[in-house]
Design an enzyme around this catalytic site. Sequence first.
Site, PDB file in Angstrom:
ATOM      1  N   HIS A 197     -79.093  49.429  37.400  1.00 32.56           N
ATOM      2  CA  HIS A 197     -79.071  48.406  38.455  1.00 32.56           C
ATOM      3  C   HIS A 197     -80.463  47.976  38.663  1.00 32.56           C
ATOM      4  CE1 HIS A 197     -74.555  48.580  39.673  1.00 32.56           C
ATOM      5  NE2 HIS A 197     -74.697  47.768  38.569  1.00 32.56           N
ATOM      6  N   ARG A 248     -71.659  39.581  25.123  1.00 34.51           N
ATOM      7  CA  ARG A 248     -70.851  40.672  25.273  1.00 34.51           C
ATOM      8  C   ARG A 248     -69.459  40.176  25.957  1.00 34.51           C
ATOM      9  NH1 ARG A 248     -75.906  42.988  27.272  1.00 34.51           N
ATOM     10  NH2 ARG A 248     -76.397  45.087  26.525  1.00 34.51           N
ATOM     11  N   ARG A 274     -69.808  39.504  20.138  1.00 31.94           N
ATOM     12  CA  ARG A 274     -69.533  40.724  19.786  1.00 31.94           C
ATOM     13  C   ARG A 274     -67.934  40.724  20.192  1.00 31.94           C
ATOM     14  NH1 ARG A 274     -72.642  45.597  22.484  1.00 31.94           N
ATOM     15  NH2 ARG A 274     -71.454  45.003  24.164  1.00 31.94           N
ATOM     16  N   GLU A 311     -75.508  51.249  16.153  1.00 32.36           N
ATOM     17  CA  GLU A 311     -75.489  52.021  17.552  1.00 32.36           C
ATOM     18  C   GLU A 311     -75.267  53.496  17.085  1.00 32.36           C
ATOM     19  OE1 GLU A 311     -73.948  49.510  20.941  1.00 32.36           O
ATOM     20  OE2 GLU A 311     -72.490  49.409  19.368  1.00 32.36           O
ATOM     21  N   ASN A 352     -79.630  50.646  23.160  1.00 35.57           N
ATOM     22  CA  ASN A 352     -79.253  51.501  24.346  1.00 35.57           C
ATOM     23  C   ASN A 352     -78.155  52.624  23.869  1.00 35.57           C
ATOM     24  OD1 ASN A 352     -80.328  49.285  25.681  1.00 35.57           O
ATOM     25  ND2 ASN A 352     -78.081  48.251  26.072  1.00 35.57           N
ATOM     26  N   ASP A 353     -77.206  52.451  22.957  1.00 32.36           N
ATOM     27  CA  ASP A 353     -76.351  53.303  22.708  1.00 32.36           C
ATOM     28  C   ASP A 353     -77.077  54.237  21.466  1.00 32.36           C
ATOM     29  OD1 ASP A 353     -73.892  53.516  24.108  1.00 32.36           O
ATOM     30  OD2 ASP A 353     -73.607  51.466  23.372  1.00 32.36           O
ATOM     31  N   ARG A 408     -76.679  57.643  28.683  1.00 37.36           N
ATOM     32  CA  ARG A 408     -77.136  56.402  29.187  1.00 37.36           C
ATOM     33  C   ARG A 408     -77.256  55.793  30.609  1.00 37.36           C
ATOM     34  NH1 ARG A 408     -74.511  51.122  25.864  1.00 37.36           N
ATOM     35  NH2 ARG A 408     -75.344  49.948  27.685  1.00 37.36           N
ATOM     36  N   CYS A 458     -80.725  44.025  19.707  1.00 36.85           N
ATOM     37  CA  CYS A 458     -80.107  43.187  20.665  1.00 36.85           C
ATOM     38  C   CYS A 458     -79.828  44.421  22.061  1.00 36.85           C
ATOM     39  CB  CYS A 458     -78.740  42.793  20.579  1.00 36.85           C
ATOM     40  SG  CYS A 458     -77.595  43.721  20.073  1.00 36.85           S
TER      41      CYS A 458
HETATM   42  C1  PEP Z   1     -76.687  48.733  23.095  1.00 34.72           C
HETATM   43  O1  PEP Z   1     -75.918  49.765  23.051  1.00 34.72           O
HETATM   44  O2  PEP Z   1     -78.006  48.675  22.764  1.00 34.72           O
HETATM   45  C2  PEP Z   1     -75.873  47.342  23.175  1.00 34.72           C
HETATM   46  C3  PEP Z   1     -76.589  46.148  23.299  1.00 34.72           C
HETATM   47  O3  PEP Z   1     -74.608  47.117  23.719  1.00 34.72           O
HETATM   48  P1  PEP Z   1     -74.328  47.467  25.188  1.00 34.72           P
HETATM   49  O4  PEP Z   1     -75.539  47.912  25.862  1.00 34.72           O
HETATM   50  O5  PEP Z   1     -73.385  46.557  25.549  1.00 34.72           O
HETATM   51  O6  PEP Z   1     -73.350  49.045  24.915  1.00 34.72           O
HETATM   52 MG    MG Z   2     -73.661  49.596  22.759  1.00 37.78          MG
END
Ligand code: PEP
Ligand code: MG
Length: 545
Positions: A187, A274, A310, A404, A427-428, A438, A475
């Site tokens: 956050h 999303r 997505r 991912e 991110n994933d 994460r 992304c």
């Molecule tokens: C990611 O995992 O980088 C991604 C864009 O998906 P989310 O953050 O929504 O899991």
């Molecule tokens: Mg993801």
Amino acid sequence: MASVRILEGIGVGTRAVRAEVLRWSARKPLPAMAKSSLGPEVEVNTLSKAIANLENQYAAKIKAATDKDLREILEAQSAFASDPELADMAKDFCVQGWDAPSGLQLAMGEFKSLLEGAGGEFGERVADLDEIVYRLIQWMSGESEETILPTIGSFIIVADDLTPMDTIAFTDVVVGVVTKGGGPTSHTAIVCRSRGIPAIVACTGADELVNGQMVVVDPDASQAIINGELADIDVDWWAARTNQGGPLIQVMANVGSVADAAQVKSANGVGLLRTELFFLNNKVAPTRAEQQALYADVLAAGPDGEIIVRTLDAGSDKPIAFLGIGHEENPALGVRGQRVAAIAPKFYEDQLHAIKAAADSVKATGKKIEVSVMAPMIATVEEAQVFARDARAAGFTHVGIMIEIPAITRVIGQLKGVVDFMSIGTNDLSQYLFAADRVNSGVAALLNPWQPALLSILESIATDSAAAGIKVGVCGEAASDPLLAVVMAGLGINSVSASASSVAAVSELLSRVDNKAAKSAAKAARGATSARDAKSAAKQALLDG
Ligand code: PEP
Ligand code: MG
């Protein structure tokens, strides 16, 4: 001269600032469990009043929040605070003899496990629930909820971590933030990025910072420098580079709401819509018509061009009650993303058709959009084949998947003829590549998107995608770092999709580099053995070239 000390963390933003440290007061521990001496009626009444007061506080804060990301977080928290199930559970504990603060803590414990049952661990939502308990108990004990900031001067706020409620109190005197906790997608990072406040999160040495000390926050170097000088940092280091008249690669926007879509109207398309964010608070599944209306609103509000929607990425840190995922020991490794299609086939089918119908209806109004769909969390070629078949059956001609999960990166050549594009979710991908949760700030350093192993895998994905003739974008949050977006272009990535608040900065730097400069930044970063060195080597390459 006072001695200079460097504290390492993860930088958020691009601008370095220098100001005086102001420590955010640490939170008091919650009271110990206690039985009521006043009787259930009094306790239930206290609880009701505390909730009503918190609802009013949220309403006022939401009204005052000029920042969209912050407002959305506050709205989500406010919805939790007003949930009648939570209040009823807490009241039941009071009827069993507990005092109001204890009843609330017990209810919150149960509420968390209920949500876990609906979809596993839920990351930042745990922080949301903890925040609500803290604020309610604070009110019950008659304490003030505000931290008073000075009205003049400039300060770097230093805290263990900050909640969205904390950040709303920030006025113009707050020019920077350093937190011990948090991570690249916490956050604090989201709100600071969105409000343009430079920050260093996951700064393990933050305890060393004391009130009144002068500190430089340098997000580019991911450092807080005690007694540092801004003169030693080239704040506008990229300004001297010539603007080429447009970004080197396509810069799209990430969107999760109608407000996001409207904010990025001038972006070059949407690289990630999303859809799960629309349903986080739904207790029952939306109908196909309801879904269609939601998607049509967001498509109508957003930019023209390529729009990548997505399909539902539920589970783990994004629990959705109506899917019935059930309790999982390791939800991040469980039924999430595309895997949910098997247990919620009706929602899956409805969603594909609703997106197509929404796209057709918005196009019929004359809006120049080309809508495609992509599936999250694809691990195998077979999963990609099934999704591509279903999406094409629903009428889509442009179908993609997210990259991912490390397994799929090894078989990209086999996706030729199966999918039309791919989008890397860093991110994933980082979470699974480094075995680092994460949402756990204790392992945030591993999730630094400049980690050499992540850069290496990005390069190999770009190389294999080019060989297979499949376009690939990024992304994940990593694409919101302008310098990293340049490195991605140099590694052969074809497009980036940044958070709404970062699109302008990413486009700006990508407009000041040509292919040769991006390649040399990428080469320099790839030669580094740590995240820190990768970032500084990339910057140095651009300064030299
Ligand atoms: C990611 O995992 O980088 C991604 C864009 O998906 P989310 O953050 O929504 O899991
Ligand atoms: Mg993801």
